[in-house]
Design an enzyme around this catalytic site. Sequence first.
Site, PDB file in Angstrom:
ATOM      1  N   GLN A 129     -50.775  10.830 -17.192  1.00  0.00           N
ATOM      2  CA  GLN A 129     -50.317  11.940 -16.366  1.00  0.00           C
ATOM      3  C   GLN A 129     -49.633  11.466 -15.084  1.00  0.00           C
ATOM      4  OE1 GLN A 129     -53.886  14.250 -15.684  1.00  0.00           O
ATOM      5  NE2 GLN A 129     -53.720  15.318 -17.628  1.00  0.00           N
ATOM      6  N   CYS A 130     -49.114  10.233 -15.076  1.00  0.00           N
ATOM      7  CA  CYS A 130     -48.588   9.675 -13.826  1.00  0.00           C
ATOM      8  C   CYS A 130     -47.455  10.521 -13.241  1.00  0.00           C
ATOM      9  CB  CYS A 130     -48.126   8.244 -14.040  1.00  0.00           C
ATOM     10  SG  CYS A 130     -46.927   8.036 -15.386  1.00  0.00           S
ATOM     11  N   GLY A 131     -46.580  11.050 -14.102  1.00  0.00           N
ATOM     12  CA  GLY A 131     -45.476  11.854 -13.596  1.00  0.00           C
ATOM     13  C   GLY A 131     -45.933  13.151 -12.967  1.00  0.00           C
TER      14      GLY A 131
END
Length: 344
Positions: A129-131
């Site tokens: 879920q980095c973005g």
Amino acid sequence: MISSYSSPLEPPIHPPGNPSGQVPIIPPPLPPHLQGSASLPSSSSLQALIPPPPPLPPPPSAMGAAPPHVFGLEKSQLLKQALEKAGPPAGSREDTKRLLKLHKDRFRSDLRWILFCADLPSLIQEGPQCGLVALWMAGTVLVPPSGIPLERLVQMAMERGYTAQGEMFSVADMGRLAEEALGCEVELLRGGLGGPNRDRVLQHLVAGHPLLVPYDEDFNHEPCQRKGHKAHWAVSIGVLLGVQCVPSSGYAEDAELPGLFHPVPGMPCQPPPLPEEDLQGAVYLLAKQGKSWHYQLWDYNQVRDSNLQLTDFSPSRATGGQTYVVPAGGVRAGLCGQAVLLRP
């Protein structure tokens, strides 16, 4: 080349309160010398037998800085222990000064440095879920005081077909989601962070606006070159500029680090001349990403080069049995040489 998008925010929904909250007080049993007595003690005597309530907890302001919001903390004892040892997260200025002291050999002594920065909350990602974590951090600046809940961003991205489990392999989809969820102005940057786009990015950061940038992540979270196999997102909310001279008004030298200058809050300041692109080691991005609650200082050219070589989908992801949403044309079409500029 830059393209732009423009949607109202949904108002936050607050659950109704529970005003009743009245709990009946049950008197304690009578002491032995009163049991069986024809006359019961008065209500005032009973009240004296009831112990006083415990003191209220101190207000939040007296309890120190709130810890960073860590996704999945309740599932990971290791994360919880690491967070307790780390203490409250440092602000962007304090973290930058820590890095300057720790790695002073990286920064040119023949230049004076000006730091433009803003503070972001910390949030440790769970899964790919980095973005969306980077977008959530940017949202706290664009939609103060707390932005949009990460859960809402994930839900919207899934409903619109941008992601399967939190991953974002399309800068264009990220821009559409940012515009819809945050109601902000979005510009998509194409053609890399260098050349004619370089000054535009630096002016954007000097003005205090966030930049979302995909790159390949090394073991220490810094940009590297793995052909997109380690594709990751970060948010930049500031820049450290190395200049020959500092403009005469609007800046103050740091009390601890001679040669480091900060814009004076509330005072108009003349933007400094931007370092030439061929002046190595003169521009550092102040960035944050979802695997650490500390800020990072990255050489601008290192970020530029990492962003420009995102071409391939990771073989380990392709054979890992998970489903990902990848745009037509793959990682090269979705991420390579692209970034997102966000403004209120």
